[in-house]
Write a protein that holds these residues in place. Structure first.
Motif, mmCIF file in Angstrom:
data_model
loop_
_atom_site.group_PDB
_atom_site.id
_atom_site.type_symbol
_atom_site.label_atom_id
_atom_site.label_comp_id
_atom_site.label_asym_id
_atom_site.label_seq_id
_atom_site.Cartn_x
_atom_site.Cartn_y
_atom_site.Cartn_z
ATOM 1 N N ILE A 53 0.844 -1.190 0.000
ATOM 2 C CA ILE A 53 0.000 0.000 0.000
ATOM 3 C C ILE A 53 0.888 1.251 0.000
ATOM 4 C CG2 ILE A 53 -1.868 1.209 1.189
ATOM 5 C CD1 ILE A 53 -2.641 -1.584 0.247
ATOM 6 N N PRO A 54 0.659 2.206 -0.903
ATOM 7 C CA PRO A 54 1.478 3.430 -0.929
ATOM 8 C C PRO A 54 1.411 4.188 0.400
ATOM 9 C CG PRO A 54 0.222 3.240 -2.963
ATOM 10 C CD PRO A 54 -0.291 2.162 -2.046
ATOM 11 N N LEU A 55 2.564 4.590 0.888
ATOM 12 C CA LEU A 55 2.667 5.273 2.180
ATOM 13 C C LEU A 55 2.359 6.761 2.024
ATOM 14 C CD1 LEU A 55 3.505 5.093 5.207
ATOM 15 C CD2 LEU A 55 5.834 5.645 4.455
ATOM 16 N N SER A 126 -10.432 -9.616 -0.998
ATOM 17 C CA SER A 126 -9.754 -9.148 -2.214
ATOM 18 C C SER A 126 -10.286 -7.786 -2.652
ATOM 19 C CB SER A 126 -9.930 -10.172 -3.339
ATOM 20 O OG SER A 126 -11.305 -10.418 -3.585
ATOM 21 N N VAL A 127 -11.598 -7.588 -2.532
ATOM 22 C CA VAL A 127 -12.213 -6.308 -2.894
ATOM 23 C C VAL A 127 -11.790 -5.225 -1.914
ATOM 24 C CG1 VAL A 127 -14.397 -5.079 -3.170
ATOM 25 C CG2 VAL A 127 -14.185 -7.432 -3.985
ATOM 26 N N GLN A 128 -11.771 -5.555 -0.627
ATOM 27 C CA GLN A 128 -11.395 -4.569 0.390
ATOM 28 C C GLN A 128 -9.935 -4.144 0.250
ATOM 29 O OE1 GLN A 128 -12.844 -5.178 4.437
ATOM 30 N NE2 GLN A 128 -14.045 -6.917 3.751
ATOM 31 N N ILE A 129 -9.057 -5.105 -0.041
ATOM 32 C CA ILE A 129 -7.642 -4.781 -0.231
ATOM 33 C C ILE A 129 -7.470 -3.892 -1.452
ATOM 34 C CG2 ILE A 129 -5.354 -5.727 -0.749
ATOM 35 C CD1 ILE A 129 -6.279 -8.269 0.805
ATOM 36 N N ALA A 130 -8.167 -4.237 -2.537
ATOM 37 C CA ALA A 130 -8.085 -3.434 -3.764
ATOM 38 C C ALA A 130 -8.580 -2.015 -3.524
ATOM 39 C CB ALA A 130 -8.898 -4.096 -4.872
ATOM 40 N N ASN A 131 -9.676 -1.868 -2.762
ATOM 41 C CA ASN A 131 -10.210 -0.533 -2.494
ATOM 42 C C ASN A 131 -9.288 0.269 -1.578
ATOM 43 O OD1 ASN A 131 -12.400 -0.584 -4.154
ATOM 44 N ND2 ASN A 131 -13.872 -1.160 -2.587
ATOM 45 N N THR A 132 -8.637 -0.397 -0.636
ATOM 46 C CA THR A 132 -7.648 0.280 0.206
ATOM 47 C C THR A 132 -6.499 0.786 -0.651
ATOM 48 O OG1 THR A 132 -8.200 -1.078 2.142
ATOM 49 C CG2 THR A 132 -6.050 0.012 2.145
ATOM 50 N N LEU A 150 -5.447 14.784 3.964
ATOM 51 C CA LEU A 150 -5.746 14.349 5.330
ATOM 52 C C LEU A 150 -6.034 12.850 5.296
ATOM 53 C CD1 LEU A 150 -6.467 15.042 8.328
ATOM 54 C CD2 LEU A 150 -8.813 15.456 7.522
ATOM 55 N N PRO A 151 -5.230 12.025 5.969
ATOM 56 C CA PRO A 151 -5.466 10.582 5.956
ATOM 57 C C PRO A 151 -6.854 10.237 6.497
ATOM 58 C CG PRO A 151 -3.288 11.056 6.826
ATOM 59 C CD PRO A 151 -4.010 12.367 6.724
ATOM 60 N N ASN A 152 -7.513 9.346 5.818
ATOM 61 C CA ASN A 152 -8.865 8.931 6.193
ATOM 62 C C ASN A 152 -8.817 7.482 6.655
ATOM 63 O OD1 ASN A 152 -11.610 8.729 6.496
ATOM 64 N ND2 ASN A 152 -12.086 8.747 4.323
ATOM 65 N N MET A 153 -9.137 7.241 7.905
ATOM 66 C CA MET A 153 -9.065 5.899 8.473
ATOM 67 C C MET A 153 -10.367 5.147 8.239
ATOM 68 S SD MET A 153 -6.047 5.709 9.675
ATOM 69 C CE MET A 153 -4.784 6.957 9.646
ATOM 70 N N SER A 154 -10.250 3.972 7.640
ATOM 71 C CA SER A 154 -11.442 3.193 7.312
ATOM 72 C C SER A 154 -11.155 1.713 7.534
ATOM 73 C CB SER A 154 -11.839 3.448 5.854
ATOM 74 O OG SER A 154 -13.010 2.765 5.515
ATOM 75 N N TRP A 155 -12.145 0.986 7.990
ATOM 76 C CA TRP A 155 -11.999 -0.445 8.255
ATOM 77 C C TRP A 155 -13.360 -1.110 8.135
ATOM 78 C CZ3 TRP A 155 -11.188 3.485 11.762
ATOM 79 C CH2 TRP A 155 -12.173 3.668 12.730
ATOM 80 N N SER A 156 -13.405 -2.414 8.205
ATOM 81 C CA SER A 156 -14.683 -3.133 8.220
ATOM 82 C C SER A 156 -14.750 -3.949 9.509
ATOM 83 C CB SER A 156 -14.831 -4.007 6.968
ATOM 84 O OG SER A 156 -13.768 -4.936 6.862
ATOM 85 N N CYS A 164 -5.830 -2.495 6.432
ATOM 86 C CA CYS A 164 -6.483 -1.182 6.308
ATOM 87 C C CYS A 164 -5.701 -0.041 6.943
ATOM 88 C CB CYS A 164 -7.904 -1.241 6.890
ATOM 89 S SG CYS A 164 -7.976 -1.478 8.673
ATOM 90 N N PHE A 165 -4.776 -0.343 7.850
ATOM 91 C CA PHE A 165 -3.984 0.718 8.470
ATOM 92 C C PHE A 165 -2.604 0.853 7.826
ATOM 93 C CE2 PHE A 165 -6.810 -0.842 11.956
ATOM 94 C CZ PHE A 165 -7.638 0.259 11.981
#
Length: 243
Positions: A53-55, A126-132, A150-156, A164-165
């Protein structure tokens, strides 16, 4: 071309697309067709976690007192406001498929909260990882073009903690949306669990809560954490008109 009734389950969809005729339009069409899932937008990024995931850098600027949604940037030109990427996925797809069309507009606002492509409880990982990954690609591309992100924190659910983090630097300010988290006890449980995990992993200096809040949410948040609340713009306008 045969239709479905004649037994063709997977027709040649390229034959249904009207290809542009002039060379410039044809080149642009070909570039979009050959995009490599956004990798060309983050070639210089540090990739984090096992999914690359890009930092993103930590946000150290001041937080906005008001937010407009990404879909409103063409209608509302309030430069004191921040733009939130918490919007419908079909709206966010616009910047995913054509980022250069919107990036310059975003520099006019106080900040741009990282796009929030959906992470839904129960949806395939797989969908969640792709969307992250998509969220971070657009956010990183915006950073490279002088947008204050502004970083947006999101999880399921807890399974999403595996990725997700990733891609978030520690400290600074972050945004967390409460939209959809107050529907029932189960939703609130997932929200609280993820929020506490986010605090443990990211250790933000302050949190911008976007959406509705209630006494239950505020009761379990650490008292030493700086919280700033901004109401959802659409809800705010609806309440103003007595809806």
């Amino acid at each position: 071309m045969k239709n479905y009734k004649e037994g063709v389950l997977f027709p040649d969809f390229d034959s249904l697309i009207t290809k542009p005729r002039d060379d410039k339009a044809k080149e642009k069409w070909f570039d979009q067709k050959c995009r490599n899932f956004g990798l060309e937008l983050c070639t210089n990024a540090i990739k984090s976690g096992k999914y690359g995931i890009p930092l993103l850098p930590a946000y150290t600027g001041t937080l906005p007192n008001k937010l407009i949604t990404f879909s409103e940037i063409n209608n509302l030109s309030d430069t004191d406001a921040g733009v939130t990427g918490t919007d419908y996925d079909f709206e966010l797809d616009k910047i995913w498929y054509n980022p250069d069309k919107y990036i310059s507009s975003l520099t006019n606002y106080k900040c741009f909260a990282e796009p929030d492509f959906s992470l839904c409880v129960g949806s395939p990982l797989s969908v969640q990882i792709a969307n992250t990954f998509r969220s971070h690609v657009i956010a990183y591309y915006a950073v490279e073009h002088s947008v204050k992100v502004l970083p947006n924190m999101s999880w399921s659910d807890t399974r999403s903690y595996d990725f997700c983090f990733d891609g978030h630097s520690k400290g600074g300010a972050v945004m967390v949306s409460t939209i959809g988290t107050l529907r029932d006890e189960r939703s609130q449980m997932f929200f609280q669990s993820g929020f506490m995990e986010m605090l443990r992993r990211i250790s933000p200096d302050s949190v911008l809560l976007y959406g509705d809040v209630n006494e239950n949410i505020l009761s379990w948040m650490p008292s030493q954490l700086h919280i700033q609340h901004v109401e959802h713009n659409r809800f705010k306008r609806a309440r103003k008109h007595g809806r």
